[in-house]
Each structure stands twice: as C-alpha cells, then as structure tokens.
Scaffold this active site. Sequence first.
Site, PDB file in Angstrom:
ATOM      1  N   HIS A 260       0.782  -1.232   0.000  1.00  0.00           N
ATOM      2  CA  HIS A 260       0.000   0.000   0.000  1.00  0.00           C
ATOM      3  C   HIS A 260       0.822   1.294   0.000  1.00  0.00           C
ATOM      4  O   HIS A 260       0.654   2.155  -0.861  1.00  0.00           O
ATOM      5  CB  HIS A 260      -0.912   0.031   1.235  1.00  0.00           C
ATOM      6  CG  HIS A 260      -1.685  -1.213   1.473  1.00  0.00           C
ATOM      7  ND1 HIS A 260      -2.861  -1.496   0.827  1.00  0.00           N
ATOM      8  CD2 HIS A 260      -1.468  -2.265   2.299  1.00  0.00           C
ATOM      9  CE1 HIS A 260      -3.340  -2.649   1.242  1.00  0.00           C
ATOM     10  NE2 HIS A 260      -2.515  -3.143   2.140  1.00  0.00           N
TER      11      HIS A 260
HETATM   12  C1  BDR Z   1      -2.417   0.461   5.733  1.00  0.00           C
HETATM   13  O1  BDR Z   1      -2.484   0.004   7.092  1.00  0.00           O
HETATM   14  C2  BDR Z   1      -1.224  -0.423   7.519  1.00  0.00           C
HETATM   15  O2  BDR Z   1      -1.332  -1.709   8.033  1.00  0.00           O
HETATM   16  C3  BDR Z   1      -0.313  -0.417   6.329  1.00  0.00           C
HETATM   17  O3  BDR Z   1       1.008  -0.048   6.666  1.00  0.00           O
HETATM   18  C4  BDR Z   1      -0.949   0.557   5.390  1.00  0.00           C
HETATM   19  O4  BDR Z   1      -0.507   1.855   5.664  1.00  0.00           O
HETATM   20  C5  BDR Z   1      -3.220  -0.467   4.850  1.00  0.00           C
HETATM   21  O5  BDR Z   1      -4.553  -0.494   5.250  1.00  0.00           O
END
Ligand code: BDR
Length: 334
Positions: A260
């Site tokens: 992400h």
């Molecule tokens: C987001 O939540 C965190 O677990 C990850 O680093 C990312 O920023 C994804 O939903």
Amino acid sequence: MDDTKKKKVILDVDTGSDDAVAIMLAAMSKELDILGITVTWGNRPVDNCVENTLRVLELLGREKEIPVYRGCPQPMVRYLTKQRNAALEKDGISIVEDGVEYSVHPAYLNLPKAAARAQPKHACSFLTETLLASEEKVTVIPVGPPTNIGMAFRMEPAIADHIEEVVFMGGAVDMGNITPCAEANFYHDPEAAKIILDSGVPCRIVGLNATHSAELNLDDAKTLKKIGTPAAVFAGELIEVRVDALKRMGNGNGYSDAIHDALAVACVLDPSVITDERLLRCDIDINGGASDGQLVVDRRMGSEPDENVKSRVVMKADKEKFFGMLCERFRGER
Ligand code: BDR
Ligand code: CA
C-alpha cells in the site's frame, strides 16, 4: 539533482512492512527532498515504529541525512469511547503457530538494531515549525493513522497555506480491511483524517481500491532479490513476509499482496502511475457505528465536484509501472 529543484516532502509513517518499502522508494528517489520522517503508532506501538524507521534508514546509509521524529502514541480521540471499537473483532495482522508469531508487520523488522536515534523534537512540533517556515510548498505523505498531521492542523491551522498536497495512504471506496467498511489507517484515527480533508488543502487519497489494483507477487519478490542491492533484497523479503503471513491467517491468495504505502509515494513521484482518479467529495464517518472510520465518497449522479472539493480519489494504478519504478530506484538508477 540540484536541491532547489527537488520536491519537498515529509513522510508520516507507522513502519511497518509496506511503510519500509515506501521509505526506501522515497529515499532512493533523487527528485525528492525528504525534510523529515515523522512517526506515529498504528501497525505497532510508536516506539517500535520509530526503531523500524531508523533500521530502514540505516540499511540505506541515510540515517544522518534524514531526521526522524517520534510522534503521537495514540489517536486524537477514538479510544476515549471504547465501545467505538466494537466493530473491530481482531487486528488481522498476525497469527501465532507453535509459539512463533507470523505477522504482516513484524514487531521489529528483520534488520540490525538501529544505532541512530530519533530527534529530541516532537513530530508535531517539527511539522508545524517546518511547514510554517517553508517558502516552498511541501507535499505531506501520511501512510499510517494520520494522527500527527491532524494534530499539527489543530496546533497551527496556518500550515494549510504551506502544503502543496496531502497524499494519503488510507481509505477504501468499496470494502475495508480492518472492518467491512473501513481501511486501517483511517479507522485508527478518523477524526484526524476528517480534520485534514475538511481543511481545504488539496488531498489525494490512495486507498485500497488503488493499492489492490497494483499488487506485487512472489515472482516480483524474486526479481527484486536478484537485483541484489540492500533495498531491493529487503523489499523482496517484505513481499514474501506479507504473503506468507496472510496465507497462514487464511487471507489473501498466497501469491500477491498490496504494498500500500509504497504506491502512495509512487503517485507523488510520477502521477502517470495512476490510471483512474476522480475528483470527489469525501468525508469520514466518525459516528461510532458499524461504519466508523469509513471513507465516505460521494459518487452519486449529479454530485459533480464543485470548486471547494479538493479530494482526488485514486481508484486504479498501473502495476507494471509501479513495479518498474521500484526496480529502477532500488537499482540506484536515478
Ligand atoms: C495500511 O495500514 C497499515 O497496516 C499499512 O502499513 C498501510 O498503511 C493499509 O490499510
Ligand atoms: Ca502504514
């Protein structure tokens, strides 16, 4: 590249496996001038996230150039009302098998313990002072719960005039990951997200629709590891760690996963990685029900954005371009 031509950015992270890839991508992109990295809680408690951030910078040999600031250890207000977390059954990042924890976000990244330390200044003070003093507008990239940035807006609303754009990793238009409706970063601090969206600064939202449209897979991990630089090898390992942990949790497809936070940085570096983006009215549910923390995007007919709408919602990205950027930067080619 001459420093004056570089885009000034501040990263706000909760490192975190995908945060680590995002930090490496930003740090290895010569067109960015990283003024600092502010750290918040989220994937793990804030002190773990600070240590993990420092470990990543030391891996790149950049710990002396890029200052790290410890920020807020919890959200602005959400834990004041415990019942608001009723929709959260489990955090969904780890599983324990035979006494061993397998996690999408290991408590500590598998890198040597950091020798460097965070700066003494609080992240929110760094944000307000740096932004207010900056003549050039700064791009702020929160890829964790946006607590530090929300707090900075509360401390000094005038920072809005010094921000080029806030590029979030957060939110989901269709389906959440931490609850059926909410994505983790916005869920963990919905008030902070709302303060920023309502501030009037231009916002670009790189949410789950976008990140899952550009998942990286185990073959990509192999390619990265073959590149052989510390950043490429570590990014390859992190993809493997994520895919493995999700599989053990009975989640994911056992082959690929969204990285992400790195996509949010990629969108700053080269917006042509975005293949579908819409200017839409956005809000965040802070009402404490089943959709608490949800990014509410108005896609109704007849709700065309007016000039006050400053949220660009990224729906899809070009996976090959994204992966190409990672390979190029991690090879040290720019
Ligand atoms: C987001 O939540 C965190 O677990 C990850 O680093 C990312 O920023 C994804 O939903
Ligand atoms: Ca994150």
